[in-house]
Write an enzyme that holds these catalytic residues in place. Structure first.
Site, mmCIF file in Angstrom:
data_model
loop_
_atom_site.group_PDB
_atom_site.id
_atom_site.type_symbol
_atom_site.label_atom_id
_atom_site.label_comp_id
_atom_site.label_asym_id
_atom_site.label_seq_id
_atom_site.Cartn_x
_atom_site.Cartn_y
_atom_site.Cartn_z
ATOM 1 C CG ASP A 54 -1.809 1.273 1.203
ATOM 2 O OD1 ASP A 54 -2.545 1.479 0.224
ATOM 3 O OD2 ASP A 54 -1.721 2.074 2.156
ATOM 4 N NE ARG A 95 -4.716 4.679 -5.172
ATOM 5 C CZ ARG A 95 -5.353 4.605 -3.986
ATOM 6 N NH1 ARG A 95 -4.828 3.923 -2.991
ATOM 7 N NH2 ARG A 95 -6.501 5.192 -3.833
ATOM 8 C CB SER A 121 -5.702 1.735 -0.058
ATOM 9 O OG SER A 121 -5.001 2.579 0.810
ATOM 10 C CE LYS A 139 -4.000 1.950 4.488
ATOM 11 N NZ LYS A 139 -3.829 3.328 4.030
HETATM 12 N N1 URA Z 1 -7.106 6.347 2.695
HETATM 13 C C1 URA Z 1 -6.320 5.276 2.469
HETATM 14 O O1 URA Z 1 -5.760 4.720 3.397
HETATM 15 N N2 URA Z 1 -6.172 4.855 1.205
HETATM 16 C C2 URA Z 1 -6.768 5.442 0.153
HETATM 17 O O2 URA Z 1 -6.606 4.988 -0.958
HETATM 18 C C3 URA Z 1 -7.575 6.548 0.406
HETATM 19 C C4 URA Z 1 -7.742 6.978 1.685
#
Ligand code: URA
Ligand code: CA
Length: 435
Positions: free
Chosen positions: A161, A168, A183, A187
């Site tokens: 990520d 990104r 994403s 987590k």
């Molecule tokens: N928060 C995140 O952790 N990832 C994203 O892609 C967007 C917001």
């Protein structure tokens, strides 16, 4: 398997397999796939989307690209919460201690603020002495002892990520539902909780500006969590206007402490915090349903158990716990500057994005990842959307250390207020529950 073939298949709108997604995530995480190929994969995904199953497989592959936190040695139901990011959004500091006071196990990893949105870690670190860096052992020990810890996520958590997000950000591929959902959820999955409550923001200050897109994102994340065996609820809440009235790191800690001390009842931050906590307790089987969970959270607020728990957490993380009784221990800005209404009328709206940017201009936030923040500065709103205001009335106060930052911040803040000549009815705060 050749990476170029995977990119081509995604480009042509095919769904990738578990093994292919793992190869991409591991190669992105360990650097064996070059950035230009990772970027091409991200852009192809942005344009072609992913199936629900594929998004869940991607999430798991991302989660397994790094360390996974094992919370199984901790007693109780492990709960977590995630907000897709907002302005004046301090719900974690209110609901983590409340949930722990109600018997949930809160072993939480959080992030820092970027752009106009704040981050829980930055807010917590404005408390004198408090640290959010802990070893795994310290983290688990603290949760075992007092039921709650909120610490910083380490670089070993979901390295895929970190790579994806960095790319990104600079290739116009942030606002893709499968990429955001994977994403966020990778987590959450890697952090080990069984119960996950999501606060999906909708409106001008949010990633997702429309209710329809917010609903899609919420459904996608709930679906991923379910497929991976988690208990999930998403609450879609308004982020046209800032959630709390205090925007800025120490200021938001102040508001959270005041709420736990019984103030600000009925305000949006109070309402969303209790609602999320109610869902959390319900999913954790510590309440019969979300309404009962909310009543239990409210009781923990009323009888002071939540505030005591916050103090325990602050002290366990090296902070000065007296701050919960003496807010003057928080850092304070050198001067304040009021913004007054230049007309009579109703406040139609207060643009969350513009208020967040004004606070950032004062030094409360980061434009770039390694900018240094000033914990004491920010904005305090004195009025809410829907309120009638007279010319000359103070509508906001800026807390400032560097006066040269004031003109820019003041202009942004003034432009955040939208006016109406007749009565206005702001959006409902809690828009929808997806479960
Ligand atoms: N928060 C995140 O952790 N990832 C994203 O892609 C967007 C917001
Ligand atoms: Ca002080």
């Amino acid at each position: 398997m050749r990476t170029v073939d995977l990119i081509q298949r995604k480009r042509d709108g095919e769904a990738l397999t578990d093994q292919e997604l793992r190869s991409l995530c591991n190669g992105a995480a360990d650097g064996t796939i070059p950035d230009y190929q990772v970027t091409a994969f991200l852009m192809a995904t942005y344009l072609k989307g992913m199936t629900d199953e594929e998004t869940a497989l991607l999430t798991m592959a991302m989660a397994e690209s790094g360390e996974q936190i094992d919370l199984s040695s901790l007693p109780g139901v492990k709960v977590d919460k995630h907000s897709t990011g907002g302005v004046g959004d301090t719900t974690t500091l209110v609901l983590a201690p409340l949930a722990a006071a109600c018997g949930a196990t809160v072993a939480k990893m959080s992030g820092r603020g970027l752009g106009h949105t704040g981050g829980t870690l930055d807010k917590m670190e404005s408390i004198p002495g408090l640290t959010t860096k802990q070893t795994r052992e310290q983290f688990l020990d603290q949760v075992r002892k007092i039921g709650v810890a909120v610490i910083s996520q380490t670089p070993t958590l979901v390295p895929a990520d970190s790579k994806f997000y960095g790319l990104r950000d600079v290739t116009a591929t942030v606002d893709s539902i499968p990429l955001i959902a994977s994403s966020v959820m990778s987590k959450k999955i890697a952090s080990g909780a069984q119960v996950i409550v999501l606060d999906v923001k909708t409106g001008r200050g949010a990633f997702m500006k429309t209710l329809e897109d917010s609903r899609k994102l919420a459904r996608s994340m709930v679906d991923i969590g379910r497929r991976l065996g988690r208990q999930m609820t998403a609450v879609i809440t308004d982020m046209d206007v800032p959630l709390g009235n205090y925007i800025g790191n120490a200021l938001e800690v102040r508001e959270a402490i005041e709420i736990l001390a019984g103030k600000h009842a009925g305000t949006p931050l109070w309402e969303v915090s209790l609602t999320l906590c109610g869902h959390m307790l319900s999913l954790a089987d510590l309440a019969i349903d979300p309404t009962d969970g909310r009543a239990k959270a409210e009781e923990a607020l009323r009888n002071g158990a939540g505030l005591r728990k916050l103090r325990e957490m602050i002290e366990a993380q090296g902070g000065d716990g007296r701050v919960v009784e003496d807010l003057s221990l928080l850092p304070e800005a050198g001067q304040t500057d009021d913004l007054s209404a230049d007309r009579d009328g109703w406040i139609a709206s207060i643009d969350a994005l513009a208020v967040g940017e004004a606070a950032m201009r004062l030094g409360a936030g980061r434009a770039k990842k390694d900018d240094v923040i000033d914990p004491s500065v920010g904005v305090v709103l004195k009025v809410r959307a829907g309120q009638k205001v007279s010319r000359g009335e103070v509508i906001a106060t800026m807390h400032v250390n560097e006066p040269n930052r004031l003109p820019d911040a003041r202009e942004r803040l003034a432009n955040a207020f939208k006016w109406s000549d007749s009565v206005v009815h702001p959006h409902a705060l809690i828009r929808e529950v997806v479960s």
